[in-house]
Write a protein that holds these residues in place. Structure first.
Motif, PDB file in Angstrom:
ATOM      1  N   SER A 130      -0.184  -3.472   4.836  1.00 14.89           N
ATOM      2  CA  SER A 130       0.784  -2.420   4.449  1.00 14.89           C
ATOM      3  C   SER A 130       1.684  -2.890   3.321  1.00 14.89           C
ATOM      4  O   SER A 130       2.879  -2.618   3.344  1.00 14.89           O
ATOM      5  CB  SER A 130       1.676  -2.020   5.630  1.00 14.89           C
ATOM      6  OG  SER A 130       0.979  -2.020   6.830  1.00 14.89           O
ATOM      7  N   GLY A 138       1.322   1.606   1.978  1.00 13.51           N
ATOM      8  CA  GLY A 138       1.659   1.016   3.274  1.00 13.51           C
ATOM      9  C   GLY A 138       2.158   2.011   4.295  1.00 13.51           C
ATOM     10  O   GLY A 138       2.948   1.665   5.164  1.00 13.51           O
ATOM     11  N   ARG A 139       1.690   3.235   4.170  1.00 11.94           N
ATOM     12  CA  ARG A 139       2.241   4.270   5.051  1.00 11.94           C
ATOM     13  C   ARG A 139       1.448   4.480   6.323  1.00 11.94           C
ATOM     14  O   ARG A 139       1.881   5.206   7.210  1.00 11.94           O
ATOM     15  CB  ARG A 139       2.344   5.587   4.286  1.00 11.94           C
ATOM     16  CG  ARG A 139       3.428   5.519   3.231  1.00 11.94           C
ATOM     17  CD  ARG A 139       3.722   6.873   2.650  1.00 11.94           C
ATOM     18  NE  ARG A 139       4.827   6.775   1.709  1.00 11.94           N
ATOM     19  CZ  ARG A 139       4.783   7.218   0.459  1.00 11.94           C
ATOM     20  NH1 ARG A 139       3.692   7.790   0.006  1.00 11.94           N
ATOM     21  NH2 ARG A 139       5.828   7.098  -0.318  1.00 11.94           N
ATOM     22  N   GLN A 140       0.260   3.884   6.402  1.00  9.81           N
ATOM     23  CA  GLN A 140      -0.553   4.121   7.592  1.00  9.81           C
ATOM     24  C   GLN A 140      -0.949   2.815   8.268  1.00  9.81           C
ATOM     25  O   GLN A 140      -0.934   1.757   7.669  1.00  9.81           O
ATOM     26  CB  GLN A 140      -1.821   4.890   7.221  1.00  9.81           C
ATOM     27  CG  GLN A 140      -1.561   6.306   6.752  1.00  9.81           C
ATOM     28  CD  GLN A 140      -2.757   7.192   7.028  1.00  9.81           C
ATOM     29  OE1 GLN A 140      -2.976   7.632   8.147  1.00  9.81           O
ATOM     30  NE2 GLN A 140      -3.551   7.461   6.010  1.00  9.81           N
ATOM     31  N   MET A 141      -1.346   2.953   9.523  1.00  8.26           N
ATOM     32  CA  MET A 141      -1.805   1.802  10.291  1.00  8.26           C
ATOM     33  C   MET A 141      -2.989   1.140   9.578  1.00  8.26           C
ATOM     34  O   MET A 141      -3.684   1.788   8.797  1.00  8.26           O
ATOM     35  CB  MET A 141      -2.253   2.249  11.686  1.00  8.26           C
ATOM     36  CG  MET A 141      -1.111   2.586  12.620  1.00  8.26           C
ATOM     37  SD  MET A 141      -1.719   3.370  14.118  1.00  8.26           S
ATOM     38  CE  MET A 141      -2.522   1.993  14.948  1.00  8.26           C
ATOM     39  N   PRO A 142      -3.237  -0.140   9.900  1.00 10.05           N
ATOM     40  CA  PRO A 142      -4.404  -0.802   9.319  1.00 10.05           C
ATOM     41  C   PRO A 142      -5.679   0.024   9.522  1.00 10.05           C
ATOM     42  O   PRO A 142      -5.812   0.713  10.529  1.00 10.05           O
ATOM     43  CB  PRO A 142      -4.483  -2.109  10.113  1.00 10.05           C
ATOM     44  CG  PRO A 142      -3.066  -2.387  10.486  1.00 10.05           C
ATOM     45  CD  PRO A 142      -2.443  -1.047  10.730  1.00 10.05           C
ATOM     46  N   VAL A 351       6.538  -5.306   1.070  1.00 13.65           N
ATOM     47  CA  VAL A 351       6.238  -3.883   1.272  1.00 13.65           C
ATOM     48  C   VAL A 351       6.781  -3.102   0.077  1.00 13.65           C
ATOM     49  O   VAL A 351       7.473  -3.655  -0.779  1.00 13.65           O
ATOM     50  CB  VAL A 351       6.855  -3.337   2.587  1.00 13.65           C
ATOM     51  CG1 VAL A 351       6.329  -4.101   3.784  1.00 13.65           C
ATOM     52  CG2 VAL A 351       8.378  -3.358   2.548  1.00 13.65           C
ATOM     53  N   CYS A 352       6.476  -1.827   0.034  1.00 14.76           N
ATOM     54  CA  CYS A 352       6.947  -0.979  -1.056  1.00 14.76           C
ATOM     55  C   CYS A 352       8.474  -0.903  -1.068  1.00 14.76           C
ATOM     56  O   CYS A 352       9.128  -1.195  -0.079  1.00 14.76           O
ATOM     57  CB  CYS A 352       6.378   0.432  -0.898  1.00 14.76           C
ATOM     58  SG  CYS A 352       4.694   0.572  -1.477  1.00 14.76           S
ATOM     59  N   LEU A 357      10.097   5.327   0.800  1.00 16.45           N
ATOM     60  CA  LEU A 357      10.253   5.991   2.097  1.00 16.45           C
ATOM     61  C   LEU A 357      10.341   7.509   1.895  1.00 16.45           C
ATOM     62  O   LEU A 357       9.888   8.278   2.734  1.00 16.45           O
ATOM     63  CB  LEU A 357      11.515   5.443   2.784  1.00 16.45           C
ATOM     64  CG  LEU A 357      11.907   5.920   4.179  1.00 16.45           C
ATOM     65  CD1 LEU A 357      10.762   5.829   5.155  1.00 16.45           C
ATOM     66  CD2 LEU A 357      13.067   5.083   4.690  1.00 16.45           C
TER      67      LEU A 357
END
Lengths: 395, 325
Positions: A130, A138-142, A351-352, A357
Motif C-alpha cells: 500500500s 494504497g487504497r485497497q487491501m493487498p 504511503v501516499c 485521503l
C-alpha cells in the motif's frame, strides 16, 4: 422479434414430458494427460516456443510469488494475501490467448494473468505494501491490483460485480470498433450472485464481445461446489442464456489456451459472448484468513496435487525439446531473489500523502472534504506521535 | 457466568434460541459445517442438523429474499451477511420487502421474525470493502429495527431480544471486537431491551453518544477529559432504529452539551438525525453546538485508516472545543 426468441421455434408435444436434469452432457476439453503427453487424437494449438516458455515461466513465477507472500503475511509484513495455487494454468493460458489491448476484468485470484501481461515484481509489491508507488494509491487491501497501462481493471472485493460490468465494457469496445474483447474472470461461487445472471443475460441479448471465464475450483471459501449449485456446473447456464459455451480442463494449459483463443475469435467475429468453464481445484486456502483443514481432507488435496497444472505443462514443453534446464533454474533463482529484494524495498516506501485521503473521491476535491482535510492536518500536528505515517509531512 | 468473547456470546445466544424455538433456522455463506468465517455459528450444524443450519449459495440478495419468504411462512430465520460491506445486493430485499411487508399487507403478513446478522466496522486493515458501517442507509427505512451491541454481555441479550422481537431486526456486530472484547456473560437466558439506550458512565458536563466499537473509544476520551476536570456522561445508543431520543434528551437537559461519535462518514450519518432531534427537544438547554466526531466523507481508506478514524484524540479535542465554546 427475431427467430431466437420467437414462439415459432418451439415445437409441440402431447406427452407430459418433464425434462430431467442431466439431459445435457457437456464434456470437458482436454489435450494433455496428467503426465503432459498429448492425448490420442488431440491436436495441440499453434504455440511458439517463446509463448510456451512464457506461459511456463509465468506459472512458476506466480507459484513462487504466492509462497513468498504467504510467508510475508505470516511474518506480519503484509496484512493479507490470496494465492492461486493449483489454478495457474487456467489464468495464465487464458491470458496468453488474448491480445494486449483486450481488457481483463478479474475477480481477485488472477495474478497470473497480470504477471503474463508484464506486471513486475516491484509493481506487485507496491500494491501489497500500500505504498505511494502503487498507482491505486494504497487504497485497497493487498492483491487488489489494477493497471490501466496493461488493460487490467482495478479489482473490487465484492463478488461478481465485474460480470455485468464486463458486458458493458465489451459493448463499448464493439460500438467504438476497437477490435478487442473483454475477458471476465470469476469463480463458481460468484456465479451464484445476481450480477452473474444479469451480466450473462445482458451480454447475450446485447451481443457483447465478452469472454466469461469461470474458474470452477470446487470451493467458495468453505462451501463446496455441491452446496453451491445443483445443476451441471456453470457451463449449462451459458446454454440457458443462449451463450456459446465450452468446458475445459483448467489444469491443462493447452486446452485452456485453445479454448480461449477460439472464444476470442468467435466473440469478435460473431459479436457475441462466450462462456468458458475451467474445471480446476483451489489447492490454496481461500486466503491467509482461511484454514481449509476445517472443511476438507488432506487426502482430497493430495489427489489434486497430482494433477499439478505446472508440472503437466512443463512435461509437454520438455517433450517439445523447448526446455532448457539450466536457463530455467537460473530464472527460478533470480525470481526468488527479485521477490525477496522487492519486499524489502517496497516495505520501506512511504504511503501516499495525506491529501490522497480526499483525492479521487470526486474529480476535484469539494469544499467539505477540503474543510475536513484542513481540520485533520491541524489535529495531526497536535498529536504527531499518534499518526506516524503522516505526521512528518504536516509539520 | 462465563468469560466469553463477543463471538462466543453470539454463538451462545444462537444456541439458546435454537434450543428454545425449533422454528429458528440459521444460514448464510459458510455458516454451516465451517461455522462462519468468524466462527459465530460454530457447532450449530452439528447440534441442530443441516436443515436448521446450512451454507447458502453465494448470493446476498438470495439469502435475504429466501429469509423473507421463510419469515413470512412463520419460521424464524437468522440470516448472516458475511460482511456488512456485502449487504448491498440485498438492499432491495431489505428495503422494499423485509421492511414493508407488514405495511403493504395491512398487517396480514410480515417478516417480523427475521433477524439479519452482519459484521461491520473498521480498524482491521480491511480497506474500503471490509470496514464500512452502513447503518445510516438502513436507518432511512421505516419498518426495520437496527441494533448494535458494544460487548459480549450486550451482544447475547440484544441478539436474543432481536430474534424474539416481532419486527425485522438488522443486528450489526462490531467485528473489531469479535475476539478483543471479553466479559462475563450469564449462561442462562436473558434479554436486553430494544430501542433503549444504556448509560455507561454518568456525568454532568457533556453527553457523549456512540454505539458498537466506538463506545470504548469515547470512554477513552472521557477518561482524558476527566483529568481536565470535565465530567462526561457516556451513553451507548444500542438501538439505532427506533432510537432512544428520550434518554438522550434527559441527559442533554442535564449536561447542556452533546457529542456524537460514529465511524461512518459524517454527511448523512446517523449523528445528523440525533443532532436534529436533540436541538429540537433541548434547544434552550444547549450551551454549545452539538459536536459530531465521525469518519471523513471518503470511502474507507487503507493506508490512512488511522487518520480517518474518529479516534479518542479527535473525540477528546471535540470535548474541549465544546466545553470552551
Amino acid at each position: 422479434m427475431n427467430d431466437r426468441n420467437h414462439l415459432s421455434k418451439v415445437s409441440s408435444t402431447t406427452s407430459v414430458n418433464i425434462i430431467e436434469d442431466g439431459i445435457v452432457d457437456i464434456p470437458m476439453l482436454q489435450l494433455l494427460n496428467e503426465d503432459g503427453e498429448l492425448l490420442k487424437g488431440a491436436v495441440a494449438p499453434e504455440l511458439s516456443q517463446d509463448q510456451a516458455t512464457r506461459i511456463l515461466k509465468t506459472m512458476e513465477y506466480i507459484r513462487l510469488l504466492d509462497e513468498r507472500m504467504i510467508a510475508a503475511q505470516r511474518q506480519g509484513r503484509i496484512s493479507f494475501y490470496l494465492a492461486c495455487t493449483g489454478e495457474e494454468a487456467a489464468t495464465t493460458a487464458s491470458a496468453a490467448a488474448l491480445f494486449e489491448h483486450d481488457m481483463i476484468m478479474s475477480q481477485y485470484r488472477e495474478q497470473a494473468a497480470l504477471a503474463y501481461r508484464g506486471y513486475t515484481t516491484e509493481q506487485f509489491m507496491n500494491q501489497m505494501f500500500s505504498n505511494r508507488l502503487d498507482p491505486n494509491k494504497g487504497r485497497q487491501m493487498p492483491i487488489h491490483y489494477g493497471d490501466k497501462a496493461l488493460n487490467f481493471m482495478t479489482i473490487s472485493s465484492p463478488l461478481g460485480t465485474q460480470i455485468p460490468q464486463a458486458s458493458g465494457y465489451a459493448y463499448g469496445q464493439k460500438l467504438q470498433g476497437n477490435d478487442a474483447v473483454t475477458i471476465c474472470y470469476f469463480g463458481e461461487g460468484a456465479a451464484s450472485e445476481g450480477d452473474f445472471h444479469a451480466g450473462l443475460n445482458m451480454a447475450a441479448v446485447l451481443n457483447c464481445p465478452v469472454i466469461f471465464f469461470c474458474r470452477n475450483n470446487g470451493y467458495a471459501i468453505s462451501t463446496p461446489a455441491e452446496e453451491q449449485f445443483a445443476g451441471d456446473g456453470i457451463a449449462s447456464r451459458g446454454i440457458g442464456y443462449g451463450i456459446k459455451t465450452i468446458r475445459v480442463d483448467g489444469n491443462d494449459a493447452l486446452a485452456v489456451f485453445i479454448a480461449t483463443q477460439q472464444a476470442r475469435e468467435i466473440a469478435l467475429k460473431d459479436k457475441c459472448p462466450v462462456l468458458i468453464e475451467a474445471m480446476t481445484y483451489r489447492l490454496a486456502a481461500h486466503s491467509t484468513s482461511d484454514d481449509p483443514t476445517g472443511y476438507r481432507s488432506k487426502e482430497e488435496e493430495a489427489k489434486w496435487r497430482l494433477k499439478d497444472p505446472i508440472n503437466r505443462f512443463k512435461q509437454w514443453v520438455i517433450g517439445k525439446g523447448w526446455f532448457d534446464e539450466a536457463e530455467h533454474e537460473a530464472y527460478i533463482t533470480k525470481s526468488r531473489e527479485d521477490i525477496l529484494a522487492a519486499v524489502k524495498t517496497a516495505e520501506k516506501v512511504a504511503v501516499c500523502d495525506i491529501d490522497d485521503l480526499v483525492n479521487d473521491v470526486y474529480d476535484t476535491v469539494p469544499w467539505h472534504l477540503e474543510e475536513q482535510l484542513t481540520h485533520l492536518k491541524t489535529h495531526i500536528k497536535k498529536y504527531p506521535d499518534n499518526y506516524p505515517k503522516t505526521s512528518a509531512e504536516v509539520k | 457466568m462465563a468469560k466469553m468473547n463477543l463471538l462466543q456470546a453470539i454463538n451462545n445466544a444462537l444456541i439458546t434460541e435454537m434450543e428454545r424455538n425449533e422454528k429458528v433456522v440459521v444460514f448464510g455463506e459458510d455458516v454451516g459445517h465451517f461455522g462462519g468465517v468468524f466462527r459465530a455459528t460454530s457447532n450449530l450444524q452439528e447440534k441442530f442438523g443441516k436443515d436448521r443450519c446450512f451454507n447458502s449459495p453465494l448470493t446476498e440478495q438470495g439469502i435475504i429474499g429466501f429469509a423473507n419468504g421463510l419469515a413470512a411462512q412463520g419460521s424464524f430465520p437468522v440470516a448472516e451477511i458475511q460482511f456488512a460491506d456485502y449487504i448491498f445486493p440485498a438492499f432491495d430485499q431489505i428495503v422494499n420487502e423485509t421492511a414493508k411487508w407488514r405495511y403493504r399487507s395491512g398487517g396480514q403478513f410480515s417478516c417480523g421474525s427475521l433477524t439479519i446478522r452482519t459484521p461491520y466496522g473498521g480498524g482491521i486493515h480491511g480497506g474500503l470493502y471490509h470496514s464500512q458501517s452502513p447503518e445510516a442507509y438502513f436507518a432511512h427505512t421505516p419498518g426495520l429495527k437496527i441494533v448494535v451491541p458494544r460487548n459480549p454481555y450486550q451482544a447475547k441479550g440484544l441478539l436474543l431480544a432481536s430474534m424474539r422481537d416481532d419486527n425485522p431486526v438488522l443486528f450489526m456486530e462490531p467485528k473489531r471486537l469479535y475476539r478483543a472484547a471479553v466479559s462475563d456473560v450469564p449462561e442462562e437466558d436473558y434479554t436486553l431491551p430494544l430501542g433503549k439506550a444504556d448509560v455507561v458512565e454518568e456525568g454532568s458536563d457533556i453527553t457523549l453518544v456512540a454505539w458498537g466499537a466506538q463506545v470504548e473509544v469515547v470512554q477513552q476520551a472521557a477518561a482524558m477529559a476527566r483529568e481536565d476536570g470535565v465530567s462526561c456522561e457516556v451513553i451507548d445508543l444500542r438501538s439505532i432504529l427506533p432510537w432512544d431520543a428520550q434518554r438522550i434528551s434527559e441527559s442533554v437537559m442535564k449536561t447542556g452539551r452533546l457529542l456524537i461519535n460514529h465511524e461512518a462518514p459524517q454527511t448523512g450519518g446517523f449523528a445528523s438525525e440525533i443532532a436534529a432531534t436533540i436541538q429540537d427537544k433541548c434547544f434552550l438547554y444547549l450551551e454549545a453546538p452539538i459536536a459530531r466526531v465521525c469518519g471523513l466523507d471518503t470511502p474507507y481508506p487503507l493506508a490512512h485508516e488511522k487518520e480517518y478514524m474518529p479516534d479518542h484524540l479527535k473525540t477528546y479535542e471535540a470535548i474541549k472545543r465544546t466545553m470552551n465554546y
